[in-house]
Write an enzyme that holds these catalytic residues in place. Structure first.
Site, mmCIF file in Angstrom:
data_model
loop_
_atom_site.group_PDB
_atom_site.id
_atom_site.type_symbol
_atom_site.label_atom_id
_atom_site.label_comp_id
_atom_site.label_asym_id
_atom_site.label_seq_id
_atom_site.Cartn_x
_atom_site.Cartn_y
_atom_site.Cartn_z
ATOM 1 N N HIS A 159 0.860 -1.184 0.000
ATOM 2 C CA HIS A 159 0.000 0.000 0.000
ATOM 3 C C HIS A 159 0.900 1.239 0.000
ATOM 4 O O HIS A 159 1.998 1.202 0.546
ATOM 5 C CB HIS A 159 -0.849 -0.046 1.276
ATOM 6 C CG HIS A 159 -1.931 0.975 1.364
ATOM 7 N ND1 HIS A 159 -1.696 2.284 1.704
ATOM 8 C CD2 HIS A 159 -3.273 0.871 1.179
ATOM 9 C CE1 HIS A 159 -2.853 2.951 1.739
ATOM 10 N NE2 HIS A 159 -3.821 2.116 1.408
ATOM 11 N N ASP A 238 2.735 -4.367 8.037
ATOM 12 C CA ASP A 238 1.531 -3.559 7.832
ATOM 13 C C ASP A 238 0.338 -4.484 8.072
ATOM 14 O O ASP A 238 0.030 -5.344 7.253
ATOM 15 C CB ASP A 238 1.546 -3.012 6.397
ATOM 16 C CG ASP A 238 0.243 -2.315 6.027
ATOM 17 O OD1 ASP A 238 -0.735 -2.403 6.798
ATOM 18 O OD2 ASP A 238 0.209 -1.685 4.950
ATOM 19 N N GLN A 241 -4.834 -5.008 7.056
ATOM 20 C CA GLN A 241 -5.818 -5.983 6.587
ATOM 21 C C GLN A 241 -5.826 -7.275 7.398
ATOM 22 O O GLN A 241 -6.650 -8.144 7.142
ATOM 23 C CB GLN A 241 -5.572 -6.315 5.100
ATOM 24 C CG GLN A 241 -5.731 -5.136 4.166
ATOM 25 C CD GLN A 241 -7.160 -4.601 4.111
ATOM 26 O OE1 GLN A 241 -8.124 -5.313 4.424
ATOM 27 N NE2 GLN A 241 -7.316 -3.346 3.732
ATOM 28 N N LYS A 264 -10.973 -0.237 10.090
ATOM 29 C CA LYS A 264 -11.175 -1.446 9.285
ATOM 30 C C LYS A 264 -11.643 -2.620 10.152
ATOM 31 O O LYS A 264 -12.005 -3.669 9.650
ATOM 32 C CB LYS A 264 -9.885 -1.819 8.563
ATOM 33 C CG LYS A 264 -9.467 -0.792 7.508
ATOM 34 C CD LYS A 264 -8.237 -1.242 6.760
ATOM 35 C CE LYS A 264 -7.553 -0.115 6.013
ATOM 36 N NZ LYS A 264 -8.222 0.291 4.785
ATOM 37 N N CYS A 403 -4.715 2.400 -3.797
ATOM 38 C CA CYS A 403 -3.489 2.923 -3.176
ATOM 39 C C CYS A 403 -2.313 1.980 -3.400
ATOM 40 O O CYS A 403 -1.448 1.826 -2.536
ATOM 41 C CB CYS A 403 -3.670 3.195 -1.686
ATOM 42 S SG CYS A 403 -4.920 4.429 -1.341
HETATM 43 C C1 LIG Z 1 -2.649 -2.774 3.526
HETATM 44 C C2 LIG Z 1 -2.977 -1.379 3.955
HETATM 45 N N1 LIG Z 1 -2.016 -0.603 4.457
HETATM 46 C C3 LIG Z 1 -2.266 0.643 4.876
HETATM 47 C C4 LIG Z 1 -3.522 1.195 4.796
HETATM 48 C C5 LIG Z 1 -3.737 2.593 5.268
HETATM 49 O O1 LIG Z 1 -4.611 2.605 6.337
HETATM 50 P P1 LIG Z 1 -5.217 3.979 6.874
HETATM 51 O O2 LIG Z 1 -5.697 4.721 5.677
HETATM 52 O O3 LIG Z 1 -6.316 3.543 7.776
HETATM 53 O O4 LIG Z 1 -4.112 4.697 7.592
HETATM 54 C C6 LIG Z 1 -4.562 0.429 4.267
HETATM 55 C C7 LIG Z 1 -5.923 0.961 4.127
HETATM 56 O O5 LIG Z 1 -6.318 1.653 3.245
HETATM 57 C C8 LIG Z 1 -4.283 -0.882 3.835
HETATM 58 O O6 LIG Z 1 -5.244 -1.647 3.320
#
Ligand SMILES: Cc1ncc(COP(=O)(O)O)c(C=O)c1O
Lengths: 446, 144
Positions: A159, A238, A241, A264, A403
């Site tokens: 991401h 990370d 998910q 999430k 993203c």
């Molecule tokens: C794998 C992963 N990493 C990072 C993020 C970023 O999370 P957030 O936007 O809640 O900070 C997300 C969510 O969009 C994600 O799915």
């Protein structure tokens, strides 16, 4: 919801309800949840009635849980209750109400820590979410440790929160930014990753689960590899998910840092956290400065508060921490093994249903090895058009690069359509998306 | 017509499947790129100006049916037009897709293929797809 149109009935292994870990009774899902756990994906594992938005929109097929999860009523109630009964600025006042607010905030941290397998709860730092947590590590750990010529490794499926943050951190330090490539079925190419690891590798950051295609990465194997070949590297996982969809036990994951997002998991937006090993966190300089994170402020220097406060500058988002704790209790009461089993049966059913439509391609590893994500393309139809047509059928999916522009480049597409599953998803949602995609195929097939 | 039928009219789908004036314009005097970072749509519009008139126009790019059909229709509409005429066309198109100036009685015929985009106004999330190529053309001509 019509049960007659269900296309397949998939049995969920009869996993028993887990211990609720002392969850307050008000945070438990309604009794139907536990029964549903042992029945089938035909029914929601978490009843729609528990989710005010879903209850108010019985015909809505919400298939965007990887972006954010709908909120159980117990979470909304917990936040409201905090504001209505125990609200003041935590850690500040010498009066009983502030003490009550502080207590609730501390209890919330203990609950979230327990949910994620963290014994030392001071090593759980509340953040705005995954992005904030990764930026914290990159800025604070990076500033103290990264030097010119060092190497930082991410993967082609990361991401942007992980990819861009480490790309920039590495570049600013004069370190090399390395990208572990992917296999054709969108897994991390472990041989390639191994070839990137050496004594100069200082950080290896990767997703537990890919948000764009749902690949569940072999964390234990990667950790073993990194420890052997790159002994000076910290491992940053990370978990955006994984926290919502798998039983996560930080202690046994073997990583150094774990980042997650509360929204999430059914918790409120603006909640989430970073878990880190105590020795690393203590050695790191602060991330942001301000109130709460100080021990003593001299005219010419300042000393830092203990963990976790050293990394929580300013008035904390305690109300949302309380809401996040309620979300953890809600998930605990259902049982994360049940969540995974339910979502796995649905991702298999949905992948089969969509793949049976001519022109549909599903990305990633086989469905049994993915989390509840179906990333797909329909020949001749752009994902954005698909999402509009599906919306007309009350089916909410995400269309775009999720993203993950580096991953889209590797897949050779500019975007995909992505349907994603939660504990409240059912086979009726699978039926709805299959019918909607078939309708889209009629518009764009010709 | 349902909202969806009015969005995906045959004219629009035809331009999506068989885009007109798609390709690289040799000897272009001005060009610009447009991007929708949200969904990855992108377009490049290149023009050859003769005085204040468009003597030739082409586009390249990729994206959803609305964005690509809009670029295709636009190149047909603006070919040979003056900058002032193009500004007027843009204003009409903008009103049409945002819904601030819906299609008037009997106007469809006069607008030609542009009228096929009236259905976009029912889909606020798609307005950007429809206007991207126009904004890009205006950027190439120095109007934004
Ligand atoms: C794998 C992963 N990493 C990072 C993020 C970023 O999370 P957030 O936007 O809640 O900070 C997300 C969510 O969009 C994600 O799915």
């Amino acid at each position: 919801m019509s049960e007659t149109k269900v296309i397949a009935r998939v049995a969920v292994p009869g996993v028993r309800k887990e211990q609720t870990d002392g969850a307050a009774p008000s945070s438990a899902p309604s009794p139907a949840a536990a029964d549903a756990a042992a029945s089938s994906a035909l029914h929601a594992l978490a009843p729609r009635a528990d989710f005010p938005l879903l209850a108010a929109n019985p015909d809505l097929h919400y298939l965007d849980s990887a972006a954010t999860a709908q909120k159980p009523r117990v979470v909304l109630d917990a936040i409201r209750d905090y504001y209505e009964t125990s609200y003041a600025n935590p850690h500040r006042g010498a009066y009983r109400l502030s003490h009550a607010a502080t207590e609730r905030f501390h209890q919330a941290r203990a609950t979230v820590a327990r949910f994620l397998g963290v014994a030392d709860e001071a090593t759980l730092i509340f953040t705005r979410g995954t992005t904030d947590a990764i930026n914290l590590v990159a800025a604070a750990w990076g500033a103290a440790n990264l030097e010119e010529g060092d190497e930082v490794v991410v993967t082609g499926m990361d991401h942007h929160a992980n990819f861009v943050t480490w790309q920039r951190t590495a570049q600013e330090a004069g370190a090399h930014f390395r990208i572990a490539e992917l296999t054709a079925d969108v897994r991390i190419d472990l041989d390639h990753l191994a070839s990137l690891l050496n004594d100069r590798t200082r950080a290896v950051a990767f997703p537990h689960i890919s948000n764009a295609v749902g690949t569940i990465n072999p964390v234990a194997e990667i950790v073993r590899m990194v420890r052997e070949k790159a002994p000076r590297a910290v491992i940053v996982l990370d978990g955006a998910q994984s926290a919502p969809h798998l039983a996560v036990d930080f202690a046994s994951l073997g990583v150094d840092f774990y980042a997650f997002s509360g929204h999430k998991m059914g918790g409120p937006m603006g909640s989430g956290g970073l878990i880190g090993r105590r020795a690393l966190l203590e050695a790191m300089p602060p991330y942001q400065t301000g109130g709460d994170m100080i021990e003593f402020v001299h005219d010419d220097r300042t000393t830092w508060n203990v963990l976790p406060y050293k990394f929580e500058a300013g008035t904390p988002n305690s109300a949302d921490a309380v809401g996040l704790a309620a979300a953890c209790d809600y998930l605990s009461a259902i049982g994360m093994a049940n969540v995974r089993a339910h979502e796995q049966s649905l991702v298999v059913a949905m992948s089969e249903a969509l793949a049976s439509i001519p022109g549909v391609t599903v990305f990633g590893p086989p469905a049994t090895e993915r989390s509840g994500v179906v990333s797909f393309a329909l020949a001749g139809a752009h994902p954005h058009d698909l999402a509009t047509i599906l919306d007309e059928h009350a089916v909410c999916i995400r269309a775009g690069h999720h993203c993950c522009q580096p991953l889209m480049r590797r897949l050779g597409v500019s975007a995909t359509a992505r349907a994603s599953i939660g504990a409240y998803t059912t086979l009726d949602d699978v039926r709805a998306i299959r019918e909607a995609v078939a309708a889209a195929a009629r518009v764009f097939g010709g | 017509m349902t909202n969806l039928d009015s969005l995906y009219q045959e004219v629009l789908l035809d331009h999506y499947r068989k885009p007109r004036n798609k390709g690289v314009l040799e000897g272009a005097t001005a060009q610009a790129d447009g991007r929708n970072p949200l969904c990855g749509d992108e377009v490049n519009v290149a023009v050859t100006m003769e005085g204040d008139r468009v003597a030739a126009v082409k586009f390249t790019g990729q994206g959803c049916s609305i964005s690509q059909a809009s670029a295709s229709v636009m190149t047909q509409l603006v070919d040979g037009k003056s900058e002032a005429e193009i500004e007027a066309l843009f204003e009409r198109f903008h009103g049409l897709v945002t819904g601030t100036a819906p299609l008037a009685e009997g106007e469809a015929k006069q607008l030609g293929a542009m009228a096929a985009f009236a259905g976009v106004s029912k889909y606020p999330t798609r307005v950007k797809c429809a206007t991207m190529s126009w904004h890009t053309l205006r950027k190439a001509m120095g109007h934004e």
